[in-house]
Design a protein around this motif. Structure first.
Motif, PDB file in Angstrom:
ATOM      1  N   GLU A 218     -55.455   4.191  71.876  1.00 60.11           N
ATOM      2  CA  GLU A 218     -55.936   5.025  72.029  1.00 60.11           C
ATOM      3  C   GLU A 218     -55.930   6.610  73.293  1.00 60.11           C
ATOM      4  O   GLU A 218     -55.487   7.429  72.968  1.00 60.11           O
ATOM      5  CB  GLU A 218     -57.640   5.641  71.477  1.00 60.11           C
ATOM      6  N   ILE A 219     -56.252   5.889  74.264  1.00 59.25           N
ATOM      7  CA  ILE A 219     -55.970   6.626  75.838  1.00 59.25           C
ATOM      8  C   ILE A 219     -54.469   6.720  76.028  1.00 59.25           C
ATOM      9  O   ILE A 219     -53.823   7.661  76.152  1.00 59.25           O
ATOM     10  CB  ILE A 219     -56.164   5.473  76.932  1.00 59.25           C
ATOM     11  N   LEU A 220     -53.507   5.744  75.874  1.00 65.31           N
ATOM     12  CA  LEU A 220     -52.370   6.404  75.794  1.00 65.31           C
ATOM     13  C   LEU A 220     -51.614   6.236  75.132  1.00 65.31           C
ATOM     14  O   LEU A 220     -50.678   7.216  74.991  1.00 65.31           O
ATOM     15  CB  LEU A 220     -51.420   4.293  75.301  1.00 65.31           C
ATOM     16  N   GLU A 221     -52.054   7.462  73.608  1.00 63.67           N
ATOM     17  CA  GLU A 221     -51.729   8.285  72.693  1.00 63.67           C
ATOM     18  C   GLU A 221     -51.949   9.571  73.490  1.00 63.67           C
ATOM     19  O   GLU A 221     -50.832  10.731  73.329  1.00 63.67           O
ATOM     20  CB  GLU A 221     -52.628   8.325  71.087  1.00 63.67           C
ATOM     21  N   LYS A 222     -53.048   9.612  74.344  1.00 66.18           N
ATOM     22  CA  LYS A 222     -53.470  10.579  74.352  1.00 66.18           C
ATOM     23  C   LYS A 222     -52.994  10.583  76.176  1.00 66.18           C
ATOM     24  O   LYS A 222     -52.240  12.299  75.978  1.00 66.18           O
ATOM     25  CB  LYS A 222     -55.132  11.015  75.457  1.00 66.18           C
ATOM     26  N   MET A 223     -52.271   9.962  76.761  1.00 58.55           N
ATOM     27  CA  MET A 223     -51.874  10.204  77.848  1.00 58.55           C
ATOM     28  C   MET A 223     -50.010  10.645  77.531  1.00 58.55           C
ATOM     29  O   MET A 223     -50.071  11.509  77.845  1.00 58.55           O
ATOM     30  CB  MET A 223     -51.505   8.838  78.175  1.00 58.55           C
ATOM     31  N   ILE A 224     -49.559  10.021  76.171  1.00 56.50           N
ATOM     32  CA  ILE A 224     -48.357  10.530  75.950  1.00 56.50           C
ATOM     33  C   ILE A 224     -48.645  12.026  74.636  1.00 56.50           C
ATOM     34  O   ILE A 224     -47.349  13.265  75.779  1.00 56.50           O
ATOM     35  CB  ILE A 224     -47.848   9.674  73.906  1.00 56.50           C
ATOM     36  N   SER A 225     -49.744  12.091  74.525  1.00 53.89           N
ATOM     37  CA  SER A 225     -49.453  14.123  73.970  1.00 53.89           C
ATOM     38  C   SER A 225     -50.139  14.572  74.917  1.00 53.89           C
ATOM     39  O   SER A 225     -48.909  16.070  74.674  1.00 53.89           O
ATOM     40  CB  SER A 225     -51.068  13.576  73.172  1.00 53.89           C
ATOM     41  N   GLY A 226     -50.693  14.230  76.058  1.00 48.73           N
ATOM     42  CA  GLY A 226     -50.577  15.328  77.266  1.00 48.73           C
ATOM     43  C   GLY A 226     -49.102  16.017  78.358  1.00 48.73           C
ATOM     44  O   GLY A 226     -48.355  16.437  78.296  1.00 48.73           O
ATOM     45  N   LYS A 227     -48.561  14.057  78.072  1.00 49.31           N
ATOM     46  CA  LYS A 227     -46.901  14.356  78.923  1.00 49.31           C
ATOM     47  C   LYS A 227     -46.299  15.587  78.502  1.00 49.31           C
ATOM     48  O   LYS A 227     -45.667  16.007  78.491  1.00 49.31           O
ATOM     49  CB  LYS A 227     -46.197  12.799  79.346  1.00 49.31           C
ATOM     50  N   VAL A 228     -46.196  14.786  76.445  1.00 54.56           N
ATOM     51  CA  VAL A 228     -45.710  15.443  76.344  1.00 54.56           C
ATOM     52  C   VAL A 228     -45.505  17.030  75.912  1.00 54.56           C
ATOM     53  O   VAL A 228     -44.660  17.969  75.638  1.00 54.56           O
ATOM     54  CB  VAL A 228     -44.913  15.083  74.531  1.00 54.56           C
ATOM     55  N   ALA A 229     -46.787  17.399  75.949  1.00 52.60           N
ATOM     56  CA  ALA A 229     -47.330  18.693  75.439  1.00 52.60           C
ATOM     57  C   ALA A 229     -46.392  19.934  76.960  1.00 52.60           C
ATOM     58  O   ALA A 229     -46.617  20.810  77.087  1.00 52.60           O
ATOM     59  CB  ALA A 229     -48.462  18.562  75.663  1.00 52.60           C
ATOM     60  N   LYS A 230     -46.878  18.796  78.129  1.00 47.72           N
ATOM     61  CA  LYS A 230     -47.056  19.576  79.256  1.00 47.72           C
ATOM     62  C   LYS A 230     -45.912  19.975  79.552  1.00 47.72           C
ATOM     63  O   LYS A 230     -44.939  21.034  80.304  1.00 47.72           O
ATOM     64  CB  LYS A 230     -47.584  18.364  80.848  1.00 47.72           C
ATOM     65  N   THR A 231     -44.505  19.178  79.104  1.00 44.06           N
ATOM     66  CA  THR A 231     -43.173  18.717  78.811  1.00 44.06           C
ATOM     67  C   THR A 231     -42.224  20.465  78.042  1.00 44.06           C
ATOM     68  O   THR A 231     -41.481  21.332  78.607  1.00 44.06           O
ATOM     69  CB  THR A 231     -42.220  18.035  78.724  1.00 44.06           C
ATOM     70  N   VAL A 232     -43.119  20.667  76.793  1.00 42.46           N
ATOM     71  CA  VAL A 232     -43.044  21.271  76.087  1.00 42.46           C
ATOM     72  C   VAL A 232     -43.281  22.549  76.438  1.00 42.46           C
ATOM     73  O   VAL A 232     -42.642  23.557  76.682  1.00 42.46           O
ATOM     74  CB  VAL A 232     -43.575  20.827  74.822  1.00 42.46           C
ATOM     75  N   ASN A 233     -44.661  22.452  77.085  1.00 46.92           N
ATOM     76  CA  ASN A 233     -45.161  23.998  78.318  1.00 46.92           C
ATOM     77  C   ASN A 233     -44.057  24.698  79.053  1.00 46.92           C
ATOM     78  O   ASN A 233     -43.474  25.900  79.017  1.00 46.92           O
ATOM     79  CB  ASN A 233     -45.929  23.537  78.466  1.00 46.92           C
ATOM     80  N   GLU A 234     -43.228  23.727  79.584  1.00 46.45           N
ATOM     81  CA  GLU A 234     -42.940  23.416  80.464  1.00 46.45           C
ATOM     82  C   GLU A 234     -41.486  24.102  80.279  1.00 46.45           C
ATOM     83  O   GLU A 234     -40.574  25.323  81.127  1.00 46.45           O
ATOM     84  CB  GLU A 234     -42.667  23.194  81.968  1.00 46.45           C
ATOM     85  N   LEU A 235     -40.908  24.249  79.602  1.00 44.88           N
ATOM     86  CA  LEU A 235     -39.695  24.739  78.843  1.00 44.88           C
ATOM     87  C   LEU A 235     -39.745  25.389  78.284  1.00 44.88           C
ATOM     88  O   LEU A 235     -39.197  26.340  77.453  1.00 44.88           O
ATOM     89  CB  LEU A 235     -39.197  23.718  77.261  1.00 44.88           C
TER      90      LEU A 235
END
Length: 289
Positions: free
Chosen positions: A216-233
């Motif tokens: 569950e922590i990994l899922e949050k970490m992955i979601s956070g990383k993906v959201a950050k990348t998408v936002n930057e683009l």
């Protein structure tokens, strides 16, 4: 095993920001495949988001024009920067920019009659005779809308058209300046392709899977990383260049506006100019090649 060349290492470094030795190792691990090596580096956490070095070599000018709910942007190329600054070339590009307001596409633009009675194509031939270089009306885009339109050209080399619903002309121009500076590929997260998001999730998983954290922590970490990348683009997720204390999304909300579309053209984008090998040319001329 494919031979790893210095040019491959250089390209991978430009694309990923990783160190030289990491890039060489990545290429060895992936048999010289630059695409696969770039992804491998990201999975190892050794690279920034992949930014392909755009191979821009051609010279010229980007122009925009607006009139009565219409806006157009045109790229016109020359062989050298010297001609791109020539008064005859500048006058031609300005005239073509105005003509583009009524043209459906670049082929229609070439056939458009100017005030002089010549078509754009005929005027281009006259200009070539004057400046002694090849000149090409390469591409254009046009927006015809009752919405608010904005245009901005930076240094004659990067131009942007933008259409917003609501807001005003100042906001539209400010957003066009932002797009010119930051070159966002998408308007908002909703416009990002699903396969891109899936690939980012795969890369994020590879980066965190060995941390030993619960799922569950990994899922949050992955979601956070993906959201950050998408936002930057995305345009809406980036800090607004005219006021970096707020995001573009916040600036849009404050102005009661939303972005409908934008077009960004940079001089020479996607054109690769041949690199001349002086030694090879001399040998060829001497009949020794």
């Amino acid at each position: 095993m494919a031979e790893i060349t210095a040019s491959q290492v250089k390209e991978l470094r430009e694309r990923t920001g990783a160190g030289m030795m990491e890039c060489k190792k990545a290429l060895v691990e992936n048999n010289g495949d630059v695409e696969a090596a770039a992804e491998w580096l990201r999975k190892q956490g050794l690279a920034k988001a992949d930014k392909k070095a755009s191979r821009v070599a051609a010279e010229g000018r980007v122009v925009t024009a607006q009139a009565d709910g219409k806006a157009a942007i045109v790229e016109i190329n020359s062989e050298t920067d010297f001609v791109a600054k020539d008064e005859n070339f500048i006058a031609f590009t300005d005239t073509v920019g105005q003509a583009a307001i009524e043209a459906a596409d670049v082929e229609a633009l070439k056939a458009t009659k100017l005030a002089s009675g010549e078509t754009v194509e005929e005027a281009r031939a006259v200009l070539i005779a004057k400046v002694g270089e090849n000149v090409q009306v390469r591409r254009m885009a046009r927006i015809d809308s009752a919405n608010t339109l904005g245009a901005y050209v930076h240094g004659g080399r990067i131009g942007v058209l933008i259409e917003i619903k609501g807001g005003n002309a100042d906001l539209a121009r400010g957003l066009a300046m932002h797009v010119a500076a930051m070159n966002p590929p998408y308007i908002s997260p909703a416009h990002v392709p699903a396969d891109f998001v899936a690939k980012e999730k795969e890369i994020a998983l590879a980066q965190v899977k060995d941390t030993g954290k619960p799922p569950e922590i990994l899922e949050k970490m992955i979601s956070g990383k993906v959201a950050k990348t998408v936002n930057e683009l995305c345009l809406t997720g980036q800090p607004y260049v005219l006021d970096t204390n707020q995001s573009v999304e916040q600036a849009l909300k404050a102005g009661g506006a939303e972005v409908v579309s934008f077009v960004r053209l940079a001089v020479g984008e996607g054109i690769e100019k041949q690199a001349d090998d002086f030694h090879a040319e001399v040998m060829k001329q001497a009949g020794l090649a």
